[in-house]
Design a protein around this motif. Structure first.
Motif, mmCIF file in Angstrom:
data_model
loop_
_atom_site.group_PDB
_atom_site.id
_atom_site.type_symbol
_atom_site.label_atom_id
_atom_site.label_comp_id
_atom_site.label_asym_id
_atom_site.label_seq_id
_atom_site.Cartn_x
_atom_site.Cartn_y
_atom_site.Cartn_z
ATOM 1 N N ASP A 113 0.827 -1.219 0.000
ATOM 2 C CA ASP A 113 0.000 0.000 0.000
ATOM 3 C C ASP A 113 0.855 1.260 0.000
ATOM 4 O O ASP A 113 0.379 2.338 -0.364
ATOM 5 C CB ASP A 113 -0.942 0.020 1.206
ATOM 6 N N ASN A 114 2.097 1.147 0.409
ATOM 7 C CA ASN A 114 3.031 2.275 0.449
ATOM 8 C C ASN A 114 4.099 2.177 -0.632
ATOM 9 O O ASN A 114 5.151 2.824 -0.528
ATOM 10 C CB ASN A 114 3.665 2.383 1.839
ATOM 11 N N THR A 115 3.848 1.351 -1.637
ATOM 12 C CA THR A 115 4.743 1.127 -2.782
ATOM 13 C C THR A 115 6.178 0.802 -2.371
ATOM 14 O O THR A 115 7.139 1.322 -2.929
ATOM 15 C CB THR A 115 4.720 2.309 -3.776
ATOM 16 N N ILE A 116 6.280 -0.078 -1.380
ATOM 17 C CA ILE A 116 7.587 -0.569 -0.936
ATOM 18 C C ILE A 116 7.701 -2.022 -1.380
ATOM 19 O O ILE A 116 6.804 -2.828 -1.123
ATOM 20 C CB ILE A 116 7.736 -0.441 0.601
ATOM 21 N N GLU A 117 8.792 -2.342 -2.061
ATOM 22 C CA GLU A 117 9.019 -3.690 -2.584
ATOM 23 C C GLU A 117 9.222 -4.693 -1.452
ATOM 24 O O GLU A 117 9.868 -4.391 -0.447
ATOM 25 C CB GLU A 117 10.250 -3.666 -3.489
ATOM 26 N N ILE A 118 8.684 -5.881 -1.657
ATOM 27 C CA ILE A 118 8.803 -6.974 -0.693
ATOM 28 C C ILE A 118 9.661 -8.060 -1.327
ATOM 29 O O ILE A 118 9.438 -8.434 -2.481
ATOM 30 C CB ILE A 118 7.414 -7.550 -0.376
ATOM 31 N N GLU A 119 10.613 -8.555 -0.562
ATOM 32 C CA GLU A 119 11.433 -9.666 -1.041
ATOM 33 C C GLU A 119 11.513 -10.705 0.075
ATOM 34 O O GLU A 119 11.996 -10.412 1.165
ATOM 35 C CB GLU A 119 12.831 -9.174 -1.423
ATOM 36 N N VAL A 120 10.975 -11.889 -0.201
ATOM 37 C CA VAL A 120 11.036 -12.992 0.757
ATOM 38 C C VAL A 120 12.264 -13.799 0.368
ATOM 39 O O VAL A 120 12.252 -14.533 -0.630
ATOM 40 C CB VAL A 120 9.750 -13.842 0.733
ATOM 41 N N ALA A 121 13.335 -13.624 1.120
ATOM 42 C CA ALA A 121 14.620 -14.218 0.759
ATOM 43 C C ALA A 121 15.538 -14.191 1.973
ATOM 44 O O ALA A 121 15.198 -13.624 3.003
ATOM 45 C CB ALA A 121 15.253 -13.427 -0.380
ATOM 46 N N CYS A 122 16.692 -14.767 1.810
ATOM 47 C CA CYS A 122 17.710 -14.754 2.857
ATOM 48 C C CYS A 122 18.801 -13.769 2.446
ATOM 49 O O CYS A 122 19.428 -13.935 1.388
ATOM 50 C CB CYS A 122 18.294 -16.150 3.040
ATOM 51 N N THR A 123 19.019 -12.773 3.259
ATOM 52 C CA THR A 123 20.045 -11.762 2.968
ATOM 53 C C THR A 123 21.408 -12.405 2.747
ATOM 54 O O THR A 123 22.144 -12.019 1.842
ATOM 55 C CB THR A 123 20.102 -10.729 4.112
ATOM 56 N N LEU A 124 21.735 -13.398 3.557
ATOM 57 C CA LEU A 124 23.046 -14.053 3.424
ATOM 58 C C LEU A 124 23.191 -14.738 2.067
ATOM 59 O O LEU A 124 24.249 -14.662 1.434
ATOM 60 C CB LEU A 124 23.251 -15.060 4.557
ATOM 61 N N VAL A 125 22.129 -15.377 1.600
ATOM 62 C CA VAL A 125 22.159 -16.031 0.286
ATOM 63 C C VAL A 125 22.240 -14.987 -0.825
ATOM 64 O O VAL A 125 23.010 -15.135 -1.782
ATOM 65 C CB VAL A 125 20.933 -16.963 0.100
ATOM 66 N N LEU A 126 21.454 -13.931 -0.701
ATOM 67 C CA LEU A 126 21.486 -12.871 -1.704
ATOM 68 C C LEU A 126 22.895 -12.284 -1.841
ATOM 69 O O LEU A 126 23.378 -12.054 -2.947
ATOM 70 C CB LEU A 126 20.500 -11.763 -1.360
ATOM 71 N N LEU A 127 23.549 -12.059 -0.706
ATOM 72 C CA LEU A 127 24.901 -11.509 -0.742
ATOM 73 C C LEU A 127 25.899 -12.491 -1.344
ATOM 74 O O LEU A 127 26.732 -12.133 -2.168
ATOM 75 C CB LEU A 127 25.352 -11.113 0.666
ATOM 76 N N SER A 128 25.797 -13.765 -0.944
ATOM 77 C CA SER A 128 26.787 -14.746 -1.417
ATOM 78 C C SER A 128 26.612 -15.086 -2.888
ATOM 79 O O SER A 128 27.555 -15.543 -3.536
ATOM 80 C CB SER A 128 26.723 -16.026 -0.569
ATOM 81 N N SER A 129 25.422 -14.830 -3.432
ATOM 82 C CA SER A 129 25.183 -15.133 -4.843
ATOM 83 C C SER A 129 25.144 -13.868 -5.710
ATOM 84 O O SER A 129 24.671 -13.907 -6.855
ATOM 85 C CB SER A 129 23.876 -15.916 -4.995
ATOM 86 N N ASN A 130 25.619 -12.757 -5.156
ATOM 87 C CA ASN A 130 25.662 -11.470 -5.862
ATOM 88 C C ASN A 130 24.302 -11.043 -6.400
ATOM 89 O O ASN A 130 24.212 -10.447 -7.472
ATOM 90 C CB ASN A 130 26.706 -11.509 -6.986
ATOM 91 N N GLN A 131 23.232 -11.333 -5.659
ATOM 92 C CA GLN A 131 21.888 -10.930 -6.052
ATOM 93 C C GLN A 131 21.338 -9.829 -5.150
ATOM 94 O O GLN A 131 20.182 -9.454 -5.258
ATOM 95 C CB GLN A 131 20.941 -12.121 -6.007
ATOM 96 N N TYR A 132 22.167 -9.333 -4.248
ATOM 97 C CA TYR A 132 21.716 -8.327 -3.302
ATOM 98 C C TYR A 132 21.449 -7.024 -4.023
ATOM 99 O O TYR A 132 20.530 -6.335 -3.781
ATOM 100 C CB TYR A 132 22.738 -8.138 -2.165
#
Length: 119
Positions: free
Chosen positions: A100-119
């Motif tokens: 409702d406030n136009t903020i993106e939602i990402e259901v993920a693991c920050t550690l995985v995102l960082l280690s796979s260069n997807q952050y």
């Protein structure tokens, strides 16, 4: 780069939020942290008050859904571009508020995102 707020930061080395702060710093990502106990992790001060941080791109959550409730308005007030829901933090009620406030939602693991260069 993507200034990140670690919400639910811990001083305990076995906690994922502790690891996330370290990995964010290793990736040279500007990081701020908010937790229950004041302290320092990887040179980052863990604040205990809801400070009016500026230029937050990402909030990475390490609070269970019940604990998140007191932060709903605060999260929206920071105007992040996205909120990452790490495992165990999934919360449909907050998803709706963010959408409702136009903020993106990402259901993920920050550690995985960082280690796979997807952050």
């Amino acid at each position: 780069m993507k200034k990140t707020l670690v919400l639910g930061a811990s001083l305990k080395p076995n906690r994922y939020s502790f690891l996330a702060i370290n990995r964010l710093r290793n990736h040279n990502i500007d990081t701020v942290a908010l937790g229950l106990r004041k302290g320092e992790v990887a040179g980052i001060t863990i604040d205990t008050q809801k400070l009016p941080y500026t230029d937050i791109d990402t909030i990475t959550l390490y609070l269970n859904p019940k604990r998140q409730e007191e932060f709903y308005d605060y999260i929206v007030s920071l105007h992040p571009n996205r909120v990452i829901f790490n495992p165990g933090t999934e919360n449909p009620e907050l998803y709706k508020i963010l959408k409702d406030n136009t903020i993106e939602i990402e259901v993920a693991c920050t550690l995985v995102l960082l280690s796979s260069n997807q952050y």
